[in-house]
Scaffold this motif. Structure first.
Motif, PDB file in Angstrom:
ATOM      1  N   ALA A  32       0.385   4.054   1.083  1.00 15.42           N
ATOM      2  CA  ALA A  32       0.580   4.709   2.597  1.00 15.42           C
ATOM      3  C   ALA A  32       1.623   4.229   3.357  1.00 15.42           C
ATOM      4  O   ALA A  32       2.145   5.092   4.244  1.00 15.42           O
ATOM      5  N   ARG A  92       5.886  10.673   1.970  1.00 13.41           N
ATOM      6  CA  ARG A  92       4.309  10.938   1.732  1.00 13.41           C
ATOM      7  C   ARG A  92       4.266  11.942   0.859  1.00 13.41           C
ATOM      8  O   ARG A  92       5.139  12.993   0.992  1.00 13.41           O
ATOM      9  N   ASN A 114       0.769  -1.303  -0.072  1.00 15.98           N
ATOM     10  CA  ASN A 114      -0.003   0.039   0.029  1.00 15.98           C
ATOM     11  C   ASN A 114       0.909   1.107   0.055  1.00 15.98           C
ATOM     12  O   ASN A 114       1.545   1.511   0.826  1.00 15.98           O
ATOM     13  N   MET A 151      -5.119   5.481   4.669  1.00 15.73           N
ATOM     14  CA  MET A 151      -3.571   5.847   4.405  1.00 15.73           C
ATOM     15  C   MET A 151      -2.660   5.604   5.699  1.00 15.73           C
ATOM     16  O   MET A 151      -1.541   4.924   5.352  1.00 15.73           O
ATOM     17  N   SER A 156       4.633   6.646   4.147  1.00 20.86           N
ATOM     18  CA  SER A 156       4.532   7.523   5.425  1.00 20.86           C
ATOM     19  C   SER A 156       5.525   7.011   6.469  1.00 20.86           C
ATOM     20  O   SER A 156       6.244   7.893   7.242  1.00 20.86           O
ATOM     21  N   ASP A 158      -1.364  10.384  -2.079  1.00 18.31           N
ATOM     22  CA  ASP A 158      -1.437   9.431  -1.122  1.00 18.31           C
ATOM     23  C   ASP A 158      -2.764   8.552  -0.871  1.00 18.31           C
ATOM     24  O   ASP A 158      -2.645   7.672  -0.253  1.00 18.31           O
ATOM     25  N   GLY A 159      -3.774   9.042  -1.741  1.00 18.36           N
ATOM     26  CA  GLY A 159      -4.975   8.423  -1.799  1.00 18.36           C
ATOM     27  C   GLY A 159      -5.829   9.237  -2.748  1.00 18.36           C
ATOM     28  O   GLY A 159      -5.425  10.062  -3.412  1.00 18.36           O
ATOM     29  N   PRO A 191      -4.786   3.713  -1.390  1.00 18.97           N
ATOM     30  CA  PRO A 191      -6.227   4.106  -0.631  1.00 18.97           C
ATOM     31  C   PRO A 191      -7.159   4.702  -1.268  1.00 18.97           C
ATOM     32  O   PRO A 191      -6.911   5.773  -1.974  1.00 18.97           O
TER      33      PRO A 191
END
Length: 346
Positions: free
Chosen positions: A62, A70, A60, A323, A65, A133-134, A156
């Motif tokens: 995320a 990110r 993922n 995320m 991070s 990030d999403g 995400p």
């Protein structure tokens, strides 16, 4: 205000914990391998990479991070193919609601149009590159593969609305069936018995749900719904005008109309006025959305209010949660609607 329904585990979606268990290491070690961080023995790195390959795990984005990489950006992708519809209130109000919800997060909101197969693939590659990030998706139609493509890419993703009753991506939606049912029940309670509806595009689940609410209300009143009392629109004012004119030709004795959006209701009001019908004296009209437009029509529009601010907050909250910690089950949030009485159907 809303109901959260936990869905089934995403099919074929192994978790970070499952990779860690297969490799015989901790979750943090898997994260360091994914992010190419230092301090991992070569043998451990190979074990984690082997577990990822065996399980088919898609990291993922995320997880970046954890390494401080990110993008601090969220994409709001609009998938409507007809660019003219972006001038409709729904899109402007949704962008405003999401932007307001992101104000205190420090995240940048990026708007993008994804209307063709080429644009769809380009957006997925853009997302894979770690530039966002999403993603929040709106106006997604039943056959659109974009949510699944993003899920497979590990990004995400949260939908505004859903593609079907079996949606397997996290979404936030309004109670479209209940809102439509309440609108038609109000018309029936006001003595209207010849009630027509102007639907949205029926390849969109939101339009199907509002049509279902209309039919359920009639059924509960012992009135059999007929297709000749239903006319399809594309949620624009002009299509609402055309649909209303068609309905009047079929059924000159119409005394009530439920329109699946405020813009189509505004078109219906124009068609009724052109036909010499008084609103609400001859025909009562109810819309759906409660955009500012509803207070500028003549007469002012009775409508079903979607809690757009709350929808925006829920979209952002769910996306940020995914995320930070990808969920093993998709989440469904359905928010209540409210019937707002004004002059078109007091």
């Amino acid at each position: 205000m809303g109901e959260v329904v936990m869905g089934r585990q995403r099919p074929g979606t192994p978790t970070l914990e499952e990779v860690a268990a297969r490799a015989g290491v901790g979750r943090g070690t898997v994260s360091r391998v994914i992010n190419n961080a230092a301090g991992v023995k070569d043998s451990t790195r190979r074990a984690v990479q082997r577990a990822i390959a065996e399980l088919g795990y898609v990291p993922n984005l995320a997880a970046r991070s954890l390494a401080g990489r990110r993008a601090d950006a969220v994409a709001l992708a609009m998938t409507e193919q007809d660019w003219r519809l972006f001038g409709e209130p729904f899109f402007a109000e949704t962008v405003r609601a999401v932007s307001d919800a992101l104000t205190d997060t420090g995240m940048q909101l990026l708007l993008t149009l994804v209307r063709t197969a080429a644009e769809r693939q380009r957006f997925v590659e853009y997302a894979r590159g770690g530039r966002v990030d999403g993603a929040l998706l709106m106006s997604v139609r039943a056959d659109d593969p974009l949510p699944d493509m993003l899920a497979e890419a590990g990004l995400p993703t949260v939908l505004l609305g859903r593609r079907s009753g079996d949606e397997c991506v996290t979404y936030v939606d309004a109670d479209n069936v209940g809102g439509a049912r309440a609108a038609v029940a109000h018309l029936l309670d006001g003595g209207r018995s010849r009630i027509a509806t102007i639907t949205g595009p029926l390849d969109m689940y939101v339009a199907q749900c509002r049509l279902r609410g209309y039919r359920e209300a009639l059924d509960r009143a012992g009135i059999r719904s007929r297709s000749s009392w239903e006319a399809e629109s594309d949620f624009t004012e002009e299509s609402g005008r055309r649909a209303m004119a068609e309905l009047l030709e079929r059924h000159p004795d119409i005394d009530g109309v439920f329109a699946a959006s405020d813009t189509t209701a505004a078109g219906a009001l124009a068609a009724l006025r052109a036909a010499g019908r008084r609103v609400p004296g001859d025909v009562a009209v109810i819309g759906f959305d409660d955009f500012p437009l509803a207070q500028r029509t003549d007469p002012r529009l009775t409508t079903v209010r979607q809690p757009l601010e709350e929808i925006g907050r829920a979209l952002v909250r769910l996306l940020l949660e995914e995320m930070e910690q990808p969920a093993v089950a998709w989440r469904h949030v359905i928010l209540r609607t409210e019937l707002v009485l004004r002059d078109s159907a007091p």
